[in-house]
Design a protein around this motif. Structure first.
Motif, PDB file in Angstrom:
ATOM      1  N   ALA B  19       0.855  -1.205   0.000  1.00 48.19           N
ATOM      2  CA  ALA B  19       0.000   0.000   0.000  1.00 48.19           C
ATOM      3  C   ALA B  19       0.883   1.244   0.000  1.00 48.19           C
ATOM      4  O   ALA B  19       1.903   1.293   0.690  1.00 48.19           O
ATOM      5  N   TYR B  51      -4.626  -0.657  -7.459  1.00 46.02           N
ATOM      6  CA  TYR B  51      -4.804   0.177  -6.260  1.00 46.02           C
ATOM      7  C   TYR B  51      -4.600   1.676  -6.506  1.00 46.02           C
ATOM      8  O   TYR B  51      -4.622   2.449  -5.566  1.00 46.02           O
ATOM      9  N   PRO B  77      -1.271  -6.309   3.712  1.00 46.04           N
ATOM     10  CA  PRO B  77      -2.008  -7.550   3.434  1.00 46.04           C
ATOM     11  C   PRO B  77      -2.226  -7.860   1.951  1.00 46.04           C
ATOM     12  O   PRO B  77      -2.568  -8.992   1.618  1.00 46.04           O
ATOM     13  N   ASN B  78      -2.025  -6.861   1.071  1.00 44.95           N
ATOM     14  CA  ASN B  78      -2.218  -7.116  -0.370  1.00 44.95           C
ATOM     15  C   ASN B  78      -0.904  -7.370  -1.098  1.00 44.95           C
ATOM     16  O   ASN B  78      -0.889  -7.512  -2.326  1.00 44.95           O
ATOM     17  N   SER B 128     -10.252  -9.329  13.691  1.00 50.88           N
ATOM     18  CA  SER B 128     -10.825  -8.582  12.567  1.00 50.88           C
ATOM     19  C   SER B 128      -9.716  -8.341  11.551  1.00 50.88           C
ATOM     20  O   SER B 128      -8.573  -8.086  11.923  1.00 50.88           O
ATOM     21  N   ARG B 129     -10.056  -8.445  10.264  1.00 47.97           N
ATOM     22  CA  ARG B 129      -9.050  -8.234   9.217  1.00 47.97           C
ATOM     23  C   ARG B 129      -9.099  -6.810   8.679  1.00 47.97           C
ATOM     24  O   ARG B 129      -8.085  -6.267   8.280  1.00 47.97           O
ATOM     25  N   LYS B 130     -10.265  -6.229   8.617  1.00 47.24           N
ATOM     26  CA  LYS B 130     -10.391  -4.849   8.142  1.00 47.24           C
ATOM     27  C   LYS B 130     -11.287  -4.063   9.088  1.00 47.24           C
ATOM     28  O   LYS B 130     -12.507  -4.250   9.034  1.00 47.24           O
ATOM     29  N   PRO B 131     -10.751  -3.253   9.982  1.00 49.02           N
ATOM     30  CA  PRO B 131      -9.331  -3.024  10.199  1.00 49.02           C
ATOM     31  C   PRO B 131      -8.720  -4.214  10.943  1.00 49.02           C
ATOM     32  O   PRO B 131      -9.441  -4.950  11.637  1.00 49.02           O
ATOM     33  N   LEU B 132      -7.411  -4.353  10.829  1.00 49.62           N
ATOM     34  CA  LEU B 132      -6.743  -5.483  11.459  1.00 49.62           C
ATOM     35  C   LEU B 132      -6.746  -5.331  12.978  1.00 49.62           C
ATOM     36  O   LEU B 132      -6.293  -4.327  13.517  1.00 49.62           O
ATOM     37  N   LYS B 133      -7.290  -6.348  13.651  1.00 53.20           N
ATOM     38  CA  LYS B 133      -7.293  -6.346  15.116  1.00 53.20           C
ATOM     39  C   LYS B 133      -6.798  -7.698  15.599  1.00 53.20           C
ATOM     40  O   LYS B 133      -7.286  -8.740  15.135  1.00 53.20           O
TER      41      LYS B 133
END
Lengths: 307, 152
Positions: B19, B51, B77-78, B128-133
């Motif tokens: 990113a 992106y 992550p991408n 959680s992935r989006k946002p990463l937790k």
């Protein structure tokens, strides 16, 4: 066979609603045995190791009492200075040794996550008796048991959690457990001691429960069925000046109880300092000493179901 | 002919689709920002069809270990990893964030038992992935600053 057989008791989140209900049901059966009216030797020959790396009176005594009332015996230490850990031994090693000497281990430790770590090194069940500011699941179970005993049910009651909601470990677990029973939750605390946002969002995300937050007890006390008071814990404050700002914010005395429901119950995990005036003790609302006494039947239930 | 901003590498790794603005963090968590010997090329804010803009990191003569790839997955992550041998892409795969993160980040709670002298690695579950937790397996606290707590 109970679904709890051989299970560790680390966090209240590890238990389903039916697990909790089973423990409360067995605790009820244990009442006459806990008071000595009836004898029970079902845990004869079993050994409980109590590893207390932090001082505790009620929790340790109630576990010891619970084991002995069921015919078992107890080994362990109560002073970390006398333990090998003072010589530099890791908790993991202490647990491996205690595992060889006992059938079940109760652990109280100042560091969060210690009970979970202990469970990785022991094939025998571990019961978390408080890990720092983390979990104290048997306290939560006896809190639930108290509400059940007083009202016959837990569901849909209006419960206020009051005091130090930021650092108090009992209220974190209790809020979660009460959410399992769909109670209406109200959090009352000074602005700087409000319930952590991750717990508020967890209650919303996992249970769809919107807890009401306020700093005013006066505003919410008339609707309450349960007022759960906690001590503002001086020892948890990094800065004594911050403690001084909030100490004594809430005081439950006869004046504060003027507009409450007839059957309001006041609970407290104890020890109290000055947040509940002694004059409240003789009102019908005070159940905190009874609540402490329920530590024995509830821990008897846990021991008998796990062993 | 368009001039190449950065020469291709002969051997090593190209981390693509980072990113935009994150490449310096990738260098930092791989310990490359302070390395006296690593040859690293950095492209920031270059056009990306997918992106809009992206960063790219090229590392000469080095292939990433699985744990390093896991670290990249936490902050980019991408990202795509390209293994280069003799100027050719020999392997190409997307980073993948596991359900359980072991030994890569430390718990931000100083009182957590995993930060003490115990024979265990840190362990987190992805809540959680989006946002990463991430949540610590031991003390159950949510990790407050993931990048700051990545073990370098």
């Amino acid at each position: 066979m109970s679904s709890l057989k051989g299970k560790d008791v680390i966090s209240i989140k590890d238990f389903s609603k039916s697990d909790i209900k089973e423990i409360l049901r067995v605790a009820k059966r244990m009442l006459p045995i806990a008071s000595g009216e009836r004898k029970d030797d079902s845990l004869e020959g079993k050994i409980l190791a109590t590893l207390f790396f932090e001082p505790s009176t009620r929790t340790r005594l109630s576990f010891e009492c619970a084991m002995k009332r069921l015919g078992g015996s107890v080994i362990g230490f109560t002073e970390p200075t006398s333990a090998s850990i003072a010589k530099g031994e890791t908790l993991a090693d202490t647990i491996k040794v205690a595992e060889a000497y006992s059938d079940i281990i109760v652990l109280r430790h100042p560091n969060e996550g210690s009970a979970r770590l202990a469970s990785e090194f022991s094939s025998k069940p571990i019961i978390n008796a408080g890990d720092g500011a983390g979990q104290h699941p048997t306290q939560t179970l006896l809190d639930l048991f108290t509400i059940k005993e007083e009202f016959g049910k837990i569901e849909n009651k209006n419960v206020i959690l009051l005091g130090d909601l930021k650092y108090g470990r009992t209220v974190h677990s209790l809020a979660y457990a009460l959410a399992v029973f769909r109670v209406n939750l109200t959090f009352v605390a000074p602005q700087q001691l409000q319930m952590p946002t991750e717990i508020i969002s967890g209650l919303k995300d996992e249970f769809g429960i919107d807890a009401y937050q306020t700093i005013s007890l006066e505003e919410v006390i008339p609707q309450a069925d349960v007022l759960y008071v906690t001590r503002i814990q001086k020892e948890r404050f990094p800065d004594p000046a911050e403690y001084a700002k909030v100490a004594g914010t809430y005081k439950i005395d006869l004046e504060a109880l003027k507009k409450v429901k007839e059957d309001l119950i006041i609970m407290h995990p104890l020890p109290r300092v000055d947040e509940i005036a002694p004059e409240v003790d003789c009102t019908k609302h005070a159940v905190y000493f009874k609540q402490a006494s329920y530590g024995v039947p509830v821990r008897m239930a846990v021991l008998s179901l796990v062993l | 002919m368009e001039e190449l901003k950065v020469q291709p590498i002969k051997e090593g790794t190209v981390i693509d689709h980072i990113a935009s603005g994150t490449a310096l963090k990738v260098l930092s968590i791989l310990g490359l920002s302070k390395s006296p010997t690593a040859t690293v090329s950095l492209l920031m804010n270059v056009p990306s069809k997918k992106y809009g803009k992206k960063d790219i990191v090229k590392i000469e003569a080095r292939e990433l270990k699985p744990k390093e790839v896991d670290k990249i997955a936490l902050i980019a992550p991408n990202a795509t990893i390209n293994i280069i041998r003799n100027y050719k892409v020999k392997d190409k795969y997307k980073v993948k964030l596991s359900e359980i993160i072991i030994g890569i980040v430390r718990c931000s709670n100083p009182s957590c038992i995993s930060n003490l002298r115990e024979p265990v690695e840190s362990k987190f579950s992805v809540i959680s992935r989006k946002p990463l937790k991430l949540r610590c397996y031991y003390c159950e606290r949510e990790l407050t600053d993931i990048i700051e707590n990545i073990v370098i």
